[in-house]
Design a protein around this motif. Structure first.
Motif, PDB file in Angstrom:
ATOM      1  N   GLY A   1       0.813  -1.212   0.000  1.00 31.57           N
ATOM      2  CA  GLY A   1       0.000   0.000   0.000  1.00 31.57           C
ATOM      3  C   GLY A   1       0.844   1.258   0.000  1.00 31.57           C
ATOM      4  O   GLY A   1       1.811   1.390  -0.759  1.00 31.57           O
ATOM      5  N   ARG A   2       0.486   2.187   0.854  1.00 32.13           N
ATOM      6  CA  ARG A   2       1.176   3.478   0.899  1.00 32.13           C
ATOM      7  C   ARG A   2       2.469   3.426   1.688  1.00 32.13           C
ATOM      8  O   ARG A   2       3.252   4.363   1.651  1.00 32.13           O
ATOM      9  N   TYR A   3       2.708   2.333   2.413  1.00 31.38           N
ATOM     10  CA  TYR A   3       3.942   2.190   3.183  1.00 31.38           C
ATOM     11  C   TYR A   3       4.970   1.454   2.325  1.00 31.38           C
ATOM     12  O   TYR A   3       5.142   0.245   2.415  1.00 31.38           O
ATOM     13  N   THR A   4       5.641   2.215   1.455  1.00 33.37           N
ATOM     14  CA  THR A   4       6.529   1.610   0.462  1.00 33.37           C
ATOM     15  C   THR A   4       7.800   1.037   1.066  1.00 33.37           C
ATOM     16  O   THR A   4       8.500   0.262   0.408  1.00 33.37           O
TER      17      THR A   4
END
Length: 356
Positions: free
Chosen positions: A105-108
């Motif tokens: 998700g947004r936590y790359t």
């Protein structure tokens, strides 16, 4: 396409390995990553930390009871200090489990920064506890209560033994983690604090000087403040994306700019993802007739061999041909007289002097 007044004649996209990470400089999709590992913990680390935690929690319960019976603030301060040690180990265990989760998700980068956040929390709790204990110790300096010296001495000696075993357990874990190293240093500080408390107990027992208990508490407070400040400083440096200790971004920028075919290096960023994981990104411009692929390989090799940086993102482009002609090594090269990017972040390093 025009960028900041110059023309990019060639842009190259390189990717190594199964995972890619965005370039914090805003150059998404250009660059390559050499192979690297993001492992933070192992089952062995969890076992050693759990063993130390159980040992410390058991002793905290016993010491707290004795502290109230003996009327010793030094013993109580040691128990509180050990409680922060236990908290730091719990946070480390939680952080190790969370940081091991894959990126999604947004936590790359995944949740690898959780261990840095827990180090911050650990440092803050140390400072808050130090303020309360310092206040109580100063109060007891002016009005010392009666202290049972022999109970303080015996309990403190037992604390020395417990901390020696706990320190040994922690030393077996991976101390490259800021969390684990912080917990290890706390327990080591506790060992010194118990030695001071044992001395205070002996003084009270032999001389009746009750203020020795408060003085020993103030020594513990000093150790707690030092440990707390160190943890906040180190974790804060990582959260603010500071370059790791021992790495000079300007020196590295100059070294990259000196490489063959390189005309300019800018937007150079060096930061720590989490403990022991250094990353670097940069925008590199090469001569108009240079080979971007060869330059990128050469620069990645320099970074790995000379600076031990293997997590790299390099955007490599040709320098524009609409600027000034300069001589390098007896050969004329054309470079841009204006910045290559619309907005630069940080210093620009060039292989030859430019007139502005």
């Amino acid at each position: 396409m025009p960028i900041g007044g110059s023309t990019v004649t060639s842009a190259h996209t390189h990717r190594h390995g199964p995972e890619g990470h965005g370039d914090p400089g805003g150059h998404d999709g250009h660059g390559g990553h050499s192979g690297h590992s993001h492992g933070v913990s192992a089952d062995a680390d969890r076992r050693w930390l759990t063993a130390a935690l159980l040992l410390i929690v058991g002793f905290i319960a016993v010491e707290s009871i004795i502290a109230f019976v003996a009327g010793s603030l030094a013993l109580l301060s040691d128990a509180i200090h050990m409680l922060t040690d236990a908290l730091s180990i719990v946070l480390a265990l939680v952080a190790m489990r969370l940081s091991a989760r894959p990126a999604r998700g947004r936590y790359t980068f995944g949740l690898k920064r959780v261990e840095i956040l827990s180090a911050q929390a650990n440092g803050l709790t140390l400072l808050l506890a130090a303020v309360w204990l310092g206040y109580e110790a100063i109060q007891r300096l002016f009005d010392p209560p009666e202290v049972s010296g022999w109970m303080v001495l015996v309990t403190a000696l037992a604390g020395v033994a417990v901390n020696l075993v706990a320190t040994w357990c922690m030393s077996k874990a991976n101390r490259s983690s800021l969390n684990i190293e912080g917990a290890y240093q706390h327990i080591l500080n506790d060992l010194f604090a118990f030695i001071g408390t044992a001395i205070a107990g002996a003084i009270v027992l032999l001389t009746g000087f009750a203020r020795a208990d408060a003085i020993a508490t103030l020594l513990v407070v000093a150790l707690m403040i030092k440990a707390g400040v160190d943890l906040l400083r180190e974790s804060g440096h990582i959260l603010l994306e500071g370059a790791p200790a021992g790495l000079d971004p300007d020196a590295i920028g100059r070294r990259l700019a000196e490489a063959p075919q390189v005309t300019e290096v800018h937007d150079l960023h060096i930061w720590t993802i989490t403990s022991g994981q250094t990353a670097l990104s940069a925008h590199v411009l090469v001569e108009a007739d240079g080979d971007c692929h060869i330059v990128r390989d050469d620069l990645e090799r320099v970074l790995a061999e000379e600076y031990a940086i293997t997590h790299t993102t390099l955007q490599v482009d040709h320098h524009a041909e609409d600027g000034l002609a300069v001589s390098a090594g007896g050969v004329l090269h054309t470079v841009s007289s204006t910045p290559h990017c619309a907005e630069l972040h940080g210093r620009t390093h060039r292989s030859v002097p430019h007139n502005h």
